[in-house]
Design an enzyme around this catalytic site. Structure first.
Site, PDB file in Angstrom:
ATOM      1  N   TYR A 136      65.990  17.672  41.577  1.00 14.64           N
ATOM      2  CA  TYR A 136      66.263  17.397  42.895  1.00 14.64           C
ATOM      3  C   TYR A 136      65.125  17.344  43.678  1.00 14.64           C
ATOM      4  O   TYR A 136      64.884  16.927  44.716  1.00 14.64           O
ATOM      5  CB  TYR A 136      67.496  18.514  43.312  1.00 14.64           C
ATOM      6  CG  TYR A 136      68.925  17.978  43.056  1.00 14.64           C
ATOM      7  CD1 TYR A 136      69.385  18.049  41.727  1.00 14.64           C
ATOM      8  CD2 TYR A 136      69.590  17.950  44.148  1.00 14.64           C
ATOM      9  CE1 TYR A 136      70.532  17.896  41.389  1.00 14.64           C
ATOM     10  CE2 TYR A 136      71.030  17.341  43.734  1.00 14.64           C
ATOM     11  CZ  TYR A 136      71.523  17.403  42.512  1.00 14.64           C
ATOM     12  OH  TYR A 136      72.862  17.108  41.842  1.00 14.64           O
ATOM     13  N   LYS A 193      69.040  22.407  27.826  1.00 12.11           N
ATOM     14  CA  LYS A 193      68.868  21.540  26.711  1.00 12.11           C
ATOM     15  C   LYS A 193      67.701  21.813  26.026  1.00 12.11           C
ATOM     16  O   LYS A 193      66.593  20.903  26.031  1.00 12.11           O
ATOM     17  CB  LYS A 193      68.872  20.036  27.655  1.00 12.11           C
ATOM     18  CG  LYS A 193      69.154  18.761  26.518  1.00 12.11           C
ATOM     19  CD  LYS A 193      70.526  18.795  25.894  1.00 12.11           C
ATOM     20  CE  LYS A 193      70.155  17.673  24.864  1.00 12.11           C
ATOM     21  NZ  LYS A 193      71.487  17.540  24.007  1.00 12.11           N
ATOM     22  N   ASP A 217      75.431  19.614  26.447  1.00  9.32           N
ATOM     23  CA  ASP A 217      76.390  18.848  26.058  1.00  9.32           C
ATOM     24  C   ASP A 217      77.609  19.543  25.300  1.00  9.32           C
ATOM     25  O   ASP A 217      78.895  19.137  25.759  1.00  9.32           O
ATOM     26  CB  ASP A 217      75.803  17.735  24.982  1.00  9.32           C
ATOM     27  CG  ASP A 217      74.989  18.255  23.988  1.00  9.32           C
ATOM     28  OD1 ASP A 217      74.764  19.560  24.064  1.00  9.32           O
ATOM     29  OD2 ASP A 217      74.390  17.588  23.107  1.00  9.32           O
ATOM     30  N   ASP A 225      75.521  20.754  38.715  1.00 10.84           N
ATOM     31  CA  ASP A 225      76.089  20.138  39.796  1.00 10.84           C
ATOM     32  C   ASP A 225      77.169  19.331  38.904  1.00 10.84           C
ATOM     33  O   ASP A 225      78.180  19.063  39.257  1.00 10.84           O
ATOM     34  CB  ASP A 225      75.135  19.085  40.226  1.00 10.84           C
ATOM     35  CG  ASP A 225      75.749  17.829  40.968  1.00 10.84           C
ATOM     36  OD1 ASP A 225      76.551  18.378  41.676  1.00 10.84           O
ATOM     37  OD2 ASP A 225      75.445  16.412  40.672  1.00 10.84           O
ATOM     38  N   ASP A 281      81.539  19.870  38.742  1.00  9.40           N
ATOM     39  CA  ASP A 281      82.859  18.897  39.196  1.00  9.40           C
ATOM     40  C   ASP A 281      83.619  18.850  38.072  1.00  9.40           C
ATOM     41  O   ASP A 281      84.977  18.788  38.155  1.00  9.40           O
ATOM     42  CB  ASP A 281      82.072  17.696  39.170  1.00  9.40           C
ATOM     43  CG  ASP A 281      81.886  17.293  40.769  1.00  9.40           C
ATOM     44  OD1 ASP A 281      81.505  18.029  41.452  1.00  9.40           O
ATOM     45  OD2 ASP A 281      81.933  16.273  41.186  1.00  9.40           O
TER      46      ASP A 281
HETATM   47  C1  IPM Z   1      77.154  19.061  45.294  1.00 15.81           C
HETATM   48  C2  IPM Z   1      76.871  17.703  45.709  1.00 15.81           C
HETATM   49  C3  IPM Z   1      75.558  17.371  46.165  1.00 15.81           C
HETATM   50  C4  IPM Z   1      74.431  17.611  45.211  1.00 15.81           C
HETATM   51  C5  IPM Z   1      75.148  15.808  46.780  1.00 15.81           C
HETATM   52  C6  IPM Z   1      76.087  15.393  47.781  1.00 15.81           C
HETATM   53  C7  IPM Z   1      73.846  15.576  47.164  1.00 15.81           C
HETATM   54  O1  IPM Z   1      77.247  16.947  44.709  1.00 15.81           O
HETATM   55  O2  IPM Z   1      76.833  19.870  46.516  1.00 15.81           O
HETATM   56  O3  IPM Z   1      77.437  19.407  44.306  1.00 15.81           O
HETATM   57  O4  IPM Z   1      74.297  17.058  44.239  1.00 15.81           O
HETATM   58  O5  IPM Z   1      74.010  18.621  45.267  1.00 15.81           O
HETATM   59 MG    MG Z   2      78.280  17.803  43.178  1.00 15.44          MG
END
Ligand code: IPM
Ligand code: MG
Length: 403
Positions: free
Chosen positions: A147, A197, A229, A253, A257
């Protein structure tokens, strides 16, 4: 009522784009109700950032606004981004606001707790037996890695276009987040999984070495290394096996999710982004739900506000030192779920919502506020209540105590 002036805290609030204003508005209402019930005051500093920042000022966030946010006790953020600002050639992007805050304020550790409220077990596509005992905490490194690595650009070459991103970690960047994760694991079930990884990436091999160097300082913590993975597979195959996971920015990240599926919906998960800096009351931090701006449902009273409301509870705990108010909010969320309140995203696909009270953003927020302080003896005691569901919500969200 206590005598004397009330303690008053300053919170910077960045509603942002999409559903951001709705979920932040919900969390503000809950925080105001908690402040009244627990005798403290709140002052708000509203900051325009994200896509609305681009529309208003031409930049995702102004430098002065970052400074102003840094001078508060904590930041509450909704979400940024949306299709209007998605031009891949644009020089300014809403997400730059997030990176400027995270990086500029050195909020290097992003804590994403994942617990399952018993009433939401049917909301997850996983079999209930797999969800039993799930209570994990993802610690995502937030201010380095892909990032932030430079260069990050597209170039025209004789062979066509080339794009490059840079995966870069310094030893110090790894060490500070790994140490925090060890510390958190020590305050929980004493199990740390470092995710990397290392069979491919040099940064991951350095990450592993640093974890090994630090383990001696935390002898009570059991440490394991997991390739990302296979970790992704295990998160759905045996999620209860995890306690604290620590990993680099992009892996965190993605895995968070994925882990949200366990909790029933992406809309449930809160987060806290912390650095070293202390305020008079705790650690300075930025609090936001892990979901995005969800432009498809924005402005329609459909968004689940609970991820932001639970982020507000983390804010009270970590930055303001208001543990009793934090627990009261977590208990009120649990009680609203127990009483059948559900936003759309929480209604199990396989059922017809029979017996559930399907509500919008505002209705869910009302249900939480109505249940705040409803059982004051229980939530104020700081001890375990006699309600297992409340106790499990609290246990899952109670991270390392403040100093
Ligand atoms: C998160 C989001 C952000 C990230 C995006 C919106 C840039 O997905 O906070 O997890 O990737 O950090
Ligand atoms: Mg995210």
């Amino acid at each position: 009522m206590s005598a004397g002036p009330l303690p008053t805290y300053r919170i910077a609030v960045i509603a942002g784009d999409g559903v951001g204003p709705e979920v932040v508005g919900a969390a503000r209402r809950v925080l105001e109700a908690a402040a009244t019930a627990h005798n403290f005051g709140l002052e708000w500093l509203e900051i325009t950032a994200g896509g609305v920042g681009i529309d208003t000022y031409g930049v995702a966030i102004r430098a002065d606004d970052i400074d102003a946010a840094a001078a508060t006790d904590a930041i509450l953020l909704g979400a940024v981004g949306g299709p209007r600002w998605d031009d891949p050639n644009a020089a300014v992007r809403p997400e730059q606001a997030l990176f400027a805050l995270r990086g500029g304020l050195e909020l290097f550790a992003n804590l994403r707790p994942v617990s399952i409220h018993p009433a939401l077990v049917p909301s997850s596509p996983l079999r209930p037996v797999l969800l039993d005992g799930v209570d994990l905490l993802i610690v995502r490194e937030l201010t380095s890695g892909l990032y932030f690595g430079r260069p990050s650009e597209e170039r025209a070459t004789a062979d066509g276009r080339v794009a490059i991103d840079t995966l870069w970690y310094t030893e110090a960047e790894i060490r500070r987040v790994v140490r925090l994760a060890f510390d958190l694991a020590r305050g929980r079930r004493g199990k740390l999984t470092s995710v990397d990884k290392a069979n491919v990436l040099a940064t991951s091999r350095l990450w592993r070495k640093v974890v090994e160097e630090e383990r001696g300082s935390f002898p009570e913590v059991e440490v394991g290394h997991q390739l990302v993975d296979s970790c992704a597979m295990l998160l759905v195959k045996q999620p209860a096996a995890f306690d604290v996971l620590v990993t680099e920015n992009l892996f965190g990240d993605i895995l968070s999710d994925e882990a949200s599926v366990l909790a029933g919906s992406l809309g449930m998960l809160p987060s806290a982004s912390l650095g070293e800096r202390r305020t008079a009351h705790g650690r300075f931090g930025l609090y936001e739900p892990i979901h995005g701006s969800a432009p498809d449902i924005a402005g329609r009273d459909l968004a689940n506000p609970l991820g932001t409301i639970l982020s507000a509870a983390m804010l009270l705990r970590w930055s303001l030192g208001q543990e009793a108010a934090a627990r009261a909010i977590e208990a009120a969320v649990g009680a609203a779920l127990d009483d059948g309140y559900r936003t759309r995203d929480l209604v199990p696909a396989a059922t017809d919502a029979g017996g559930l009270r399907v509500v919008g953003t505002a209705g869910m927020t009302d249900a939480v506020i109505e249940r705040l302080g409803q059982r004051p003896g229980q939530v104020d005691s700081g001890g375990a209540g006699d309600d297992d569901t409340v106790a499990s919500m609290i246990a899952a969200n109670t991270l390392l105590g403040l100093p």
